[in-house]
Design an enzyme around this catalytic site. Structure first.
Site, PDB file in Angstrom:
ATOM      1  N   CYS A 189      11.186   6.788 -84.836  1.00 52.67           N
ATOM      2  CA  CYS A 189       9.952   7.525 -84.570  1.00 52.67           C
ATOM      3  C   CYS A 189       8.979   6.706 -83.738  1.00 52.67           C
ATOM      4  CB  CYS A 189       9.270   7.904 -85.873  1.00 52.67           C
ATOM      5  SG  CYS A 189      10.423   8.501 -87.099  1.00 52.67           S
TER       6      CYS A 189
HETATM    7  N1  PMP Z   1      10.798   9.162 -94.794  1.00 54.62           N
HETATM    8  C1  PMP Z   1      11.665   8.225 -94.406  1.00 54.62           C
HETATM    9  C2  PMP Z   1      11.802   6.971 -95.219  1.00 54.62           C
HETATM   10  C3  PMP Z   1      12.432   8.410 -93.251  1.00 54.62           C
HETATM   11  O1  PMP Z   1      13.285   7.466 -92.856  1.00 54.62           O
HETATM   12  C4  PMP Z   1      12.269   9.602 -92.501  1.00 54.62           C
HETATM   13  C5  PMP Z   1      13.076   9.851 -91.241  1.00 54.62           C
HETATM   14  N2  PMP Z   1      13.014   8.836 -90.289  1.00 54.62           N
HETATM   15  C6  PMP Z   1      11.355  10.548 -92.957  1.00 54.62           C
HETATM   16  C7  PMP Z   1      10.639  10.307 -94.107  1.00 54.62           C
HETATM   17  C8  PMP Z   1      11.137  11.838 -92.205  1.00 54.62           C
HETATM   18  O2  PMP Z   1      12.195  12.703 -92.466  1.00 54.62           O
HETATM   19  P1  PMP Z   1      12.401  14.062 -91.671  1.00 54.62           P
HETATM   20  O3  PMP Z   1      13.063  13.679 -90.385  1.00 54.62           O
HETATM   21  O4  PMP Z   1      13.301  14.878 -92.552  1.00 54.62           O
HETATM   22  O5  PMP Z   1      11.073  14.701 -91.496  1.00 54.62           O
END
Ligand code: PMP
Length: 385
Positions: free
Chosen positions: A328
């Site tokens: 991200c």
């Molecule tokens: N929490 C953690 C610890 C993650 O690694 C991620 C994904 N990178 C998320 C939340 C977000 O998940 P999602 O892609 O399902 O929104």
């Protein structure tokens, strides 16, 4: 796919073929709206959702009625944090570990900015483990909620969730746990049993993207949590919107596969990860494993290669698909907030690569990836990039 070696399973996973098969009927045969209880088409969809709900609940040893389906872990974390804040009727007082995912940190920052919340960001040690003394020292009843991830997706460091949850409960706080990175990767973590709300996501466990859950204990769900997406009142009024039946069915199927298969996979992946780390340390002078002193997820390795900018290493090993920090934030040059919280300076944090292994990873992948990364690192260090 050519010669690509995918080692970024903490970012996302391919959908398991058995999951795809389980989902197929939910697209056209059983296309109903599970809220349409007045006809067979709707009721058939409801049956599929109920079965998936049971699978999702079972992987975290909770009741099916505790499951609130969302669009993913990001939404589930937002529901947990904004939903509890909305039920308080006054500014929230919370504590959050400084290495949490952005989808936990940012809702708290929004509450600080917009609703006068008082949020404590809990520091971590050099190995990424959260400090816990502060919890013993704060006055009883001075905290509404603590958010602690089960494991960190960038370093694999596993937090002492049970210990933190016990101390937080003694002070009267609710405990929210983002378990997105631990589910399906290790033996069931008993610490999860001590928490009030658990978040996780389908696409990290070989299910489809766009689906996740907040699993909230009945008392919390009924009396303390408020919905943040308002509308038709689905999911017990806590998350309105027509359910994404195919994705929910896939999520349930992925959970049912993970329960019996993950312990064996965790052992296999752990051996591959250890081989990879041994190769890196023996080949690359000064290579360091971040979080080495902590218990870690068996599939994750976060390695600092001194003198080699991680983006340049990755660019020079084009067949090896890995990341720097979390996906991200990897499109920006900002160093990983997780590594910075662990005490790495800006430059050191930008010298770290994350390798995460999954079901399709083989021993050959590991040796080829280690050689390619070693060659790329030597090239980058030699050029002084
Ligand atoms: N929490 C953690 C610890 C993650 O690694 C991620 C994904 N990178 C998320 C939340 C977000 O998940 P999602 O892609 O399902 O929104």
């Amino acid at each position: 796919m050519g010669n690509r070696i995918y080692l970024d399973y903490n970012s996302t996973t391919p959908v398991d073929r058995r999951v795809v098969e389980a989902m197929m009927p939910a697209f056209s045969e059983n296309f109903g709206n599970p809220s349409s209880e007045s006809h067979d088409t709707g009721r058939a969809a409801r049956v599929m959702v109920d079965e998936a709900r049971a699978g999702v609940a079972a992987i975290v040893k909770r009741d099916p009625q505790d499951v609130i389906f969302t669009s993913g872990a990001t939404e589930a974390n937002n529901l947990a944090i904004h939903g509890i804040a909305a039920g308080l009727g006054r500014p929230m007082r919370a504590a959050v570990i400084s290495t949490e995912h952005k989808s936990v940190l940012e809702p708290y920052r929004a509450l600080e900015r917009e609703a006068g919340a008082d949020v404590r960001y809990v520091p971590v040690s050099g190995d990424g483990l959260p400090e816990t003394d502060w919890l013993e020292e704060i006055p009883d009843g001075s905290l509404d909620m603590v958010s602690v991830a089960a494991a960190n997706g960038e370093t694999g460091v596993i937090n002492p969730v049970g210990e933190i949850a016990g101390a937080a409960h003694r002070k009267g706080a609710l405990v929210h746990c983002d378990a997105t990175q631990i589910i399906g990767k290790s033996e069931f973590n008993a610490g999860l049993l001590e928490t009030d709300m658990i978040t996780f996501s389908s696409h990290k466990i070989y299910g489809p993207k766009g689906c996740g859950a907040l699993v909230a204990a009945r008392d919390v769900r009924r009396r303390r949590l408020r919905g943040v997406v308002h509308g038709g009142g689905q999911e017990d009024g806590l998350r309105s919107g027509t359910l994404n039946v195919p994705a929910i069915v896939g999520f349930g199927a992925a959970c049912k596969i993970a329960v019996p298969e993950s312990p064996g996979e965790a052992g296999r992946q752990g051996r591959l990860r250890d081989t990879f780390e041994d190769l890196m340390i023996s080949k690359i002078p000064g290579a360091e494993i971040n979080g080495r002193g902590a218990t870690r997820l068996p599939n994750t390795s976060n390695i600092r290669i001194p003198g080699a900018f991680a983006d340049a290493v990755i660019a020079n090993a084009p067949d090896v698909e890995i990341s720097t920090g979390s996906a991200c934030t990897s499109s920006t040059m900002e160093p990983s907030h997780v590594l910075v919280a662990m005490g790495l300076n800006h430059d050191a944090a930008n010298e770290c690569i994350r390798v995460s292994i999954g079901r399709q990873t083989t021993g050959d992948d590991i040796t080829s990836a280690a050689s390619a990364i070693d060659r790329a690192a030597a090239f980058v260090i030699g050029k002084g990039i």
